[in-house]
Design a protein around this motif. Sequence first.
Motif, PDB file in Angstrom:
ATOM      1  N   ASN A 295       0.826  -1.210   0.000  1.00 13.85           N
ATOM      2  CA  ASN A 295       0.000   0.000   0.000  1.00 13.85           C
ATOM      3  C   ASN A 295       0.861   1.263   0.000  1.00 13.85           C
ATOM      4  OD1 ASN A 295      -2.146  -1.765   0.145  1.00 13.85           O
ATOM      5  ND2 ASN A 295      -2.528  -1.443   2.321  1.00 13.85           N
ATOM      6  N   TRP A 296       1.931   1.243   0.779  1.00 14.15           N
ATOM      7  CA  TRP A 296       2.828   2.386   0.871  1.00 14.15           C
ATOM      8  C   TRP A 296       3.482   2.656  -0.480  1.00 14.15           C
ATOM      9  CZ3 TRP A 296       3.982   6.279   4.051  1.00 14.15           C
ATOM     10  CH2 TRP A 296       5.212   6.940   3.908  1.00 14.15           C
ATOM     11  N   PHE A 297       3.957   1.594  -1.129  1.00 18.61           N
ATOM     12  CA  PHE A 297       4.648   1.772  -2.403  1.00 18.61           C
ATOM     13  C   PHE A 297       3.704   2.334  -3.458  1.00 18.61           C
ATOM     14  CE2 PHE A 297       6.320   0.596  -6.499  1.00 18.61           C
ATOM     15  CZ  PHE A 297       7.654   0.942  -6.379  1.00 18.61           C
ATOM     16  N   GLU A 298       2.493   1.796  -3.503  1.00 22.97           N
ATOM     17  CA  GLU A 298       1.527   2.283  -4.493  1.00 22.97           C
ATOM     18  C   GLU A 298       1.265   3.780  -4.298  1.00 22.97           C
ATOM     19  OE1 GLU A 298      -0.076   0.959  -7.025  1.00 22.97           O
ATOM     20  OE2 GLU A 298       0.279  -1.189  -6.851  1.00 22.97           O
ATOM     21  N   THR A 299       1.162   4.206  -3.059  1.00 25.24           N
ATOM     22  CA  THR A 299       0.833   5.600  -2.771  1.00 25.24           C
ATOM     23  C   THR A 299       2.034   6.530  -2.964  1.00 25.24           C
ATOM     24  OG1 THR A 299      -0.800   4.848  -1.159  1.00 25.24           O
ATOM     25  CG2 THR A 299      -0.113   7.147  -1.013  1.00 25.24           C
ATOM     26  N   GLU A 300       3.210   6.056  -2.567  1.00 22.57           N
ATOM     27  CA  GLU A 300       4.401   6.908  -2.577  1.00 22.57           C
ATOM     28  C   GLU A 300       5.279   6.677  -3.811  1.00 22.57           C
ATOM     29  OE1 GLU A 300       4.842   9.200  -0.112  1.00 22.57           O
ATOM     30  OE2 GLU A 300       2.873   8.536   0.593  1.00 22.57           O
TER      31      GLU A 300
END
Length: 488
Positions: A295-300
């Motif tokens: 989730n973090w990678f997709e957002t950032e």
Amino acid sequence: MSFKIAIIGAGSVGFTKKLFTDILCVPEFKDIEFALTDISEHNLGMIQAILDRIVEANGLPTKVTATTDRRKALEGARYIISCVRVGGLEAYADDIRIPLKYGIDQCVGDTICAGGILYGQRNIPVILDFCKDIREVAETDAKFLNYANPMAMNTWAAIEYGKVDTVGLCHGVQHGAEQIAEVLGAKSPRELDYVCSGINHQTWFIELRLNGRAIGKDELVAAFEAHPVYSKQEKLRIDVLKRFGVYSTESNGHLSEYLPWYRKRPDEITRWIDMSDWIHGETGGYLRYSTETRNWFETEYPQFLEAASKPIDPARRSNEHASHILEALETNRVYRGHFNVKNNGVITNLPQDAIIESPGFVDRFGINMAAGITLPEPCAATCMSSINVQRMSVHAAIAGDIDLLKLAMLHDPLVGAVSTPEEVWQMVDEMVVAQAAWLPQYADAVPAAKERLAKSKVKTREWAGAARRNVRSIEELRAEKAGLKQAG
């Protein structure tokens, strides 16, 4: 030098980037080709953009291609690296959720135990497909470097049934050595010389020397118990060190689920784990971490793409084995590491057919293992329990034999410590039915499993586990990262 490296499962974006930059730290490798392949076009697009940015920023002639056509990516490849997770996080969630209904509380569940065994059933048919493609379209005698778990089962299947030159690679030994060097007060991990041997995730530091001085059990125990962090995070590993006389490579959480003694009752679980980070024993800890990371990678993602514009720094080359193996094979600069290969007499008191993890040296002649190692009897006994489970699991996956799969599960150390045979039989039926989409070899067994589940009287419970945490939101992760940055 000019050759081709194919990365299967290249959509594991962070890990693929690390392997890529490591390999390009070798000056002779600037002209090679990386062929990325994955079933996710979305992830492929993200990783290709990152790697293209790295190539451009560093003024390299390196070629990067990406395709969902695996055979095309493998055509003419000299090296094939696999970092796949068959079934993704959806199947992985069932590896944790369903065993909890039967009282089996796992921290990671990707090597053995209930989750690792089913993970192997999903992976092995796919691994054999990889091997078929490698034999047919890759360079003659291409080398297959497997990073995917369950390490031993995947490597076992690729060697015994895939008939491809395969080595399994993990970083547990390096991380364990770094811990030992730290507690002993070494200025650098390079001051520590060691022999570490066993099977993947159950490897043992059977000989330790710090600047040439032998380190014994009592000194090591005292050093770990005096450490302000590890004394709390690694309670279980320290207890095993006291009883076995040698330190295990694997984290507190991993090691806890490979043994039958520490996670068999909820109160025992909370006694031995530490909740400061998932890897120290949290229920489903790696599943939570993996979900948050995705989730973090997709957002950032824009930030990750921007960071790719920085110059490659050879001083920051990681200790992942792949780049060092390729460098040794291609340039003859000798590399010493720990590799997962078929035993064939390397460890004297483990079976010949087992996949062991042990020291070896690499040069232009290949991977040359240091033979004649004998494990302490308690370490060998613990490894044997897992090897027997691995062997049955591989054979069950090849044959699609659900009865053998149930027997493999029954013999797993933690499963056997917690569950009755009736519970194991039902749990395997439930897991096979839930994961049928990724288990083609069990297609004929699924209807009967469904019938048995409909008639079963074995009681289960909805249980989150002894030490479960909720997946954190992006906002919570940002707040935590900001707090750490401020504290630093």
